[in-house]
Design an enzyme around this catalytic site. Sequence first.
Site, PDB file in Angstrom:
ATOM      1  N   SER A  66     -37.852 -29.225  -4.541  1.00  0.00           N
ATOM      2  CA  SER A  66     -36.942 -28.843  -3.464  1.00  0.00           C
ATOM      3  C   SER A  66     -36.422 -27.420  -3.651  1.00  0.00           C
ATOM      4  CB  SER A  66     -35.750 -29.798  -3.419  1.00  0.00           C
ATOM      5  OG  SER A  66     -36.191 -31.135  -3.463  1.00  0.00           O
TER       6      SER A  66
HETATM    7  N1  SAH Z   1     -36.570 -34.269  -7.098  1.00  0.00           N
HETATM    8  C1  SAH Z   1     -37.857 -33.594  -7.166  1.00  0.00           C
HETATM    9  C2  SAH Z   1     -38.492 -33.366  -5.809  1.00  0.00           C
HETATM   10  C3  SAH Z   1     -39.093 -34.603  -5.344  1.00  0.00           C
HETATM   11  S1  SAH Z   1     -40.300 -34.551  -4.063  1.00  0.00           S
HETATM   12  C4  SAH Z   1     -37.769 -32.304  -7.937  1.00  0.00           C
HETATM   13  O1  SAH Z   1     -36.679 -31.929  -8.357  1.00  0.00           O
HETATM   14  O2  SAH Z   1     -38.810 -31.674  -8.134  1.00  0.00           O
HETATM   15  C5  SAH Z   1     -40.224 -36.258  -3.683  1.00  0.00           C
HETATM   16  C6  SAH Z   1     -40.790 -37.185  -4.719  1.00  0.00           C
HETATM   17  O3  SAH Z   1     -40.528 -38.516  -4.290  1.00  0.00           O
HETATM   18  C7  SAH Z   1     -42.293 -37.076  -4.901  1.00  0.00           C
HETATM   19  O4  SAH Z   1     -42.592 -36.765  -6.227  1.00  0.00           O
HETATM   20  C8  SAH Z   1     -42.805 -38.461  -4.503  1.00  0.00           C
HETATM   21  O5  SAH Z   1     -43.891 -38.901  -5.296  1.00  0.00           O
HETATM   22  C9  SAH Z   1     -41.581 -39.323  -4.733  1.00  0.00           C
HETATM   23  N2  SAH Z   1     -41.576 -40.587  -3.992  1.00  0.00           N
HETATM   24  C10 SAH Z   1     -41.874 -40.825  -2.704  1.00  0.00           C
HETATM   25  N3  SAH Z   1     -41.743 -42.133  -2.426  1.00  0.00           N
HETATM   26  C11 SAH Z   1     -41.338 -42.752  -3.574  1.00  0.00           C
HETATM   27  C12 SAH Z   1     -41.036 -44.096  -3.945  1.00  0.00           C
HETATM   28  N4  SAH Z   1     -41.106 -45.118  -3.080  1.00  0.00           N
HETATM   29  N5  SAH Z   1     -40.664 -44.343  -5.212  1.00  0.00           N
HETATM   30  C13 SAH Z   1     -40.579 -43.345  -6.124  1.00  0.00           C
HETATM   31  N6  SAH Z   1     -40.861 -42.056  -5.843  1.00  0.00           N
HETATM   32  C14 SAH Z   1     -41.229 -41.760  -4.583  1.00  0.00           C
END
Ligand code: SAH
Length: 218
Positions: A66
Site C-alpha cells: 500500500s
Molecule cells: N498489508 C500489505 C498489503 C497487502 S495487499 C503490505 O503492507 O504490504 C493485500 C493482501 O491481502 C495480499 O497479499 C493478498 O494476498 C491478501 N489477501 C487477500 N485475500 C485474503 C484472504 N482471504 N486471507 C488472507 N489474505 C488475503
Amino acid sequence: MSDDAQGDQAERKMRFLFALRSKGVTDARTLSAMEAVDRGRFVRGLFADRAYEDMPLPIACGQTISQPSVVGLMTQALQVGARDTVLEIGTGSGYQAAILSQLARRVYSVDRHRRLVREAEALFADLSLSNIVTIAGDGSRGLPDQAPFDRIIVTAAAEDPPGPLLAQLKIGGIMVLPVGQSDTVQSLIRVRRLETGFDYEELRPVRFVPLVEGMAND
Ligand code: SAH
C-alpha cells in the site's frame, strides 16, 4: 557509509515523513513507527528505487504494497496501544505488520499466499521483529484460536466487514478496513465494538486489492 550517502538517506527520510504529514498522518506514535521501519526492505526488484515515494507498488503474487500515507492513516485510525494484540489480514510485503509491531504487544498477520508469508517471515527475522506471528490461511475467517483481538486491520477490500472478524473483535476494540466492490471506489471504515453492538464510521475513499476467499496456490 560515506557522508554523502548518509546525507542522502537523511534527506530521503525527511521527505518521506513530510509527505506523510501533508497527507494527514499527524499522530506522533504512528510517525515514529514509520520512521523506524525502512520501506526499502519491503520492495524488491524493478520498483525498489521508488520505495520512498508515496505510491502503492507491485509485489510478488500480483499483489501490492500500500501507499505509505494510506498505511499511516490506517495505523493512526486503529489507535493501537502498547499492550494490544492486533490481527492483520493481508500480510503482503509485511510492511504494515512491521509498523504495527512497533506499536503493539503482538501482531498476528495472515495471508492466503504462502510465498508472501514465507518472504515476510524471513524479513521479520532479519529485522529482529520478534512480536509478529505470520500465518498462511484464509483471513476472512480470522483466527478463532487466538481471538478475541484488541485491534483488527484488513488490507484487502471485502464488500462488507466479514462476520467472523466482527465476532473476533473485543468489546471496546477497533477494526479498520476498506469495504466496497474491488473495481469501484471503496471506503475505508472504522468499526468500534460496543457493549450493545457496532459503531461504523466512514473515513475516506481508498483502493485496495480484493479480499479473496480460500487459499491461493502459491
Ligand atoms: N498489508 C500489505 C498489503 C497487502 S495487499 C503490505 O503492507 O504490504 C493485500 C493482501 O491481502 C495480499 O497479499 C493478498 O494476498 C491478501 N489477501 C487477500 N485475500 C485474503 C484472504 N482471504 N486471507 C488472507 N489474505 C488475503
